[in-house]
Motif scaffolding. Structure first.
Motif, PDB file in Angstrom:
ATOM      1  N   ARG A  82       1.112  -1.296   0.040  1.00  0.00           N
ATOM      2  CA  ARG A  82      -0.002  -0.022  -0.286  1.00  0.00           C
ATOM      3  C   ARG A  82       0.869   1.243   0.279  1.00  0.00           C
ATOM      4  O   ARG A  82       1.796   1.332   1.065  1.00  0.00           O
ATOM      5  CB  ARG A  82      -0.908  -0.716   1.552  1.00  0.00           C
ATOM      6  N   SER A  96      -3.912  10.331  -1.910  1.00  0.00           N
ATOM      7  CA  SER A  96      -4.268   9.935  -2.629  1.00  0.00           C
ATOM      8  C   SER A  96      -3.577   8.049  -2.596  1.00  0.00           C
ATOM      9  O   SER A  96      -2.878   8.616  -1.162  1.00  0.00           O
ATOM     10  CB  SER A  96      -3.176   9.722  -4.416  1.00  0.00           C
ATOM     11  N   TYR A  98      -3.053   3.931  -2.741  1.00  0.00           N
ATOM     12  CA  TYR A  98      -3.385   2.716  -4.395  1.00  0.00           C
ATOM     13  C   TYR A  98      -2.939   1.149  -2.792  1.00  0.00           C
ATOM     14  O   TYR A  98      -2.605   1.191  -2.275  1.00  0.00           O
ATOM     15  CB  TYR A  98      -2.846   2.091  -5.486  1.00  0.00           C
ATOM     16  N   CYS A 299     -11.185   6.309  -8.753  1.00  0.00           N
ATOM     17  CA  CYS A 299     -10.864   5.391  -7.798  1.00  0.00           C
ATOM     18  C   CYS A 299     -11.906   3.985  -8.655  1.00  0.00           C
ATOM     19  O   CYS A 299     -12.396   4.414  -8.890  1.00  0.00           O
ATOM     20  CB  CYS A 299     -12.189   5.708  -6.432  1.00  0.00           C
ATOM     21  N   TYR A 303      -7.592  -3.254  -7.991  1.00  0.00           N
ATOM     22  CA  TYR A 303      -6.391  -2.707  -8.179  1.00  0.00           C
ATOM     23  C   TYR A 303      -6.913  -1.905  -7.414  1.00  0.00           C
ATOM     24  O   TYR A 303      -6.714  -0.617  -7.883  1.00  0.00           O
ATOM     25  CB  TYR A 303      -6.501  -2.369  -9.125  1.00  0.00           C
ATOM     26  N   ASN A 304      -7.211  -1.927  -5.888  1.00  0.00           N
ATOM     27  CA  ASN A 304      -7.925  -0.867  -4.689  1.00  0.00           C
ATOM     28  C   ASN A 304      -7.173   0.363  -5.198  1.00  0.00           C
ATOM     29  O   ASN A 304      -5.699   0.628  -4.760  1.00  0.00           O
ATOM     30  CB  ASN A 304      -8.176  -1.573  -3.460  1.00  0.00           C
ATOM     31  N   LYS A 305      -7.842   1.320  -5.605  1.00  0.00           N
ATOM     32  CA  LYS A 305      -6.702   2.342  -5.835  1.00  0.00           C
ATOM     33  C   LYS A 305      -7.882   4.285  -4.962  1.00  0.00           C
ATOM     34  O   LYS A 305      -8.933   3.857  -5.432  1.00  0.00           O
ATOM     35  CB  LYS A 305      -6.966   3.363  -7.138  1.00  0.00           C
ATOM     36  N   TYR A 308      -6.507   7.773  -7.728  1.00  0.00           N
ATOM     37  CA  TYR A 308      -4.878   8.049  -7.555  1.00  0.00           C
ATOM     38  C   TYR A 308      -5.567   8.584  -9.519  1.00  0.00           C
ATOM     39  O   TYR A 308      -6.014   8.689  -9.961  1.00  0.00           O
ATOM     40  CB  TYR A 308      -5.222   6.765  -8.687  1.00  0.00           C
TER      41      TYR A 308
END
Length: 327
Positions: A82, A96, A98, A299, A303-305, A308
């Motif tokens: 992370r 930001s 990710y 968002c 690919y959790n962001k 970003y």
């Protein structure tokens, strides 16, 4: 020793090209071809950031890993990294963040570890999922890293989780009354996207690891923004959880219009990425901010962001995208 190697690897992966002098020398602990690819990717991104005047500040990372399998000489593990940062030209207090997921295979010689394989989920989802599910005994050529072909075997394409569910045909059309009875609230949609970008809403199923959660999350955002559920678009119909079916549903029912080109992207747009290694549009994001340099923050899931920068992955990772705007 393993934790030290992984910490230094995460330090390297999270550090921009112009600050690599601050990273410990990884050459004894990582295959030189992997290291070369990391440096080249960072150089390319550094040049593009400089071109659009995108400056990352206050970068920090955390990581965790789990050993999936090991024998006397080889360890296969899953690494979650992370990274949080601030963009210099982003609105005040906007952070930001990710989460990158890797499958890492290390050689272990008398407790001296060397990374021989490093595959990121977003960079190569087919290979990532294959390695995740394949025993070490069936993975060959561990000591040789190539960008597109690492394994001496055929592996299946990703089967979308969405095929698990039987639903109505996506050719369903809303009545004019139903179609015109909603208004889209961009602020509500963006608030939902930011709230649940990194931590999924427990009120919904989460499809990570079984086909991907990006379209499920995108539909949640659109519902929060004002789109109404119906027999064709509701948890967890094809139109709710499949990229192409969601696109067709929105376009066919005039719930959204296609943005003519990427220079016109704005807050509240749904974006869909074409994934070359899969050969179709396979990923969604939702734009939460438009920046002064014409970059966007978005968002997404799988690919959790969170907020970003679009410039970090388009067009270098995804050469093509399409965008939808809501009325």
């Amino acid at each position: 020793m393993l934790s030290k190697v992984l910490y230094d690897l995460c330090h390297l992966l999270s550090t921009p090209y112009d600050n690599l002098n601050l990273v410990p020398d990884m050459s004894p602990y990582i295959n030189h071809l992997i290291l070369e690819k990391i440096y080249l990717d960072k150089l390319q991104l550094y040049k593009y950031r400089k071109f659009i005047n995108s400056i990352l500040e206050n970068i920090h990372f955390t990581y965790k890993y789990s050993i999936l399998e090991k024998n006397k000489e080889i360890i296969k593990l899953k690494l979650n990294l992370r990274i949080c940062f601030k963009l210099k030209n982003a609105p005040t207090k906007i952070i930001s963040s990710y989460i990158s997921e890797y499958i890492t295979i290390l050689e272990n010689l008398q407790n001296n570890f060397k990374i021989q394989l490093l595959i990121e989920n977003e960079d190569n989802p087919i290979l990532y999922n294959y390695l995740l599910d394949t025993p070490l005994s069936k993975i060959k050529c561990l000591k040789y890293y190539k960008d597109d072909f690492v394994i001496e075997t055929n592996f299946p394409l990703i089967n979308s989780t969405n095929e698990t569910f039987n639903t109505c045909e996506s050719s369903f059309y809303l009545s004019a009354r139903d179609r015109d009875s909603y208004s889209f609230n961009i602020l509500s949609a963006c608030t939902y996207a930011e709230t649940f970008a990194l931590t999924p809403n427990p009120e919904y199923k989460y499809f990570e690891g079984i086909g991907g959660d990006c379209t499920n999350f995108a539909s949640q955002i659109l519902y929060s923004g004002g789109l109404k559920k119906n027999k064709i678009w509701a948890p967890y119909t094809n139109s709710w959880i499949r990229v192409q079916e969601l696109y067709s549903y929105l376009i066919n029912n005039n719930l959204a219009i296609k943005v003519p080109n990427d220079s016109l992207l704005s807050k509240g747009d749904l974006i869909q990425f074409y994934t070359p290694k899969i050969g179709r549009y396979f990923h969604n994001g939702f734009i939460t901010y438009k920046l002064p340099n014409n970059d966007c923050l978005y968002c997404c899931h799988s690919y959790n962001k969170l907020n970003y920068p679009l410039s970090e992955i388009y067009p270098n990772k995804y050469p093509t995208l399409r965008a939808l705007r809501f009325q």
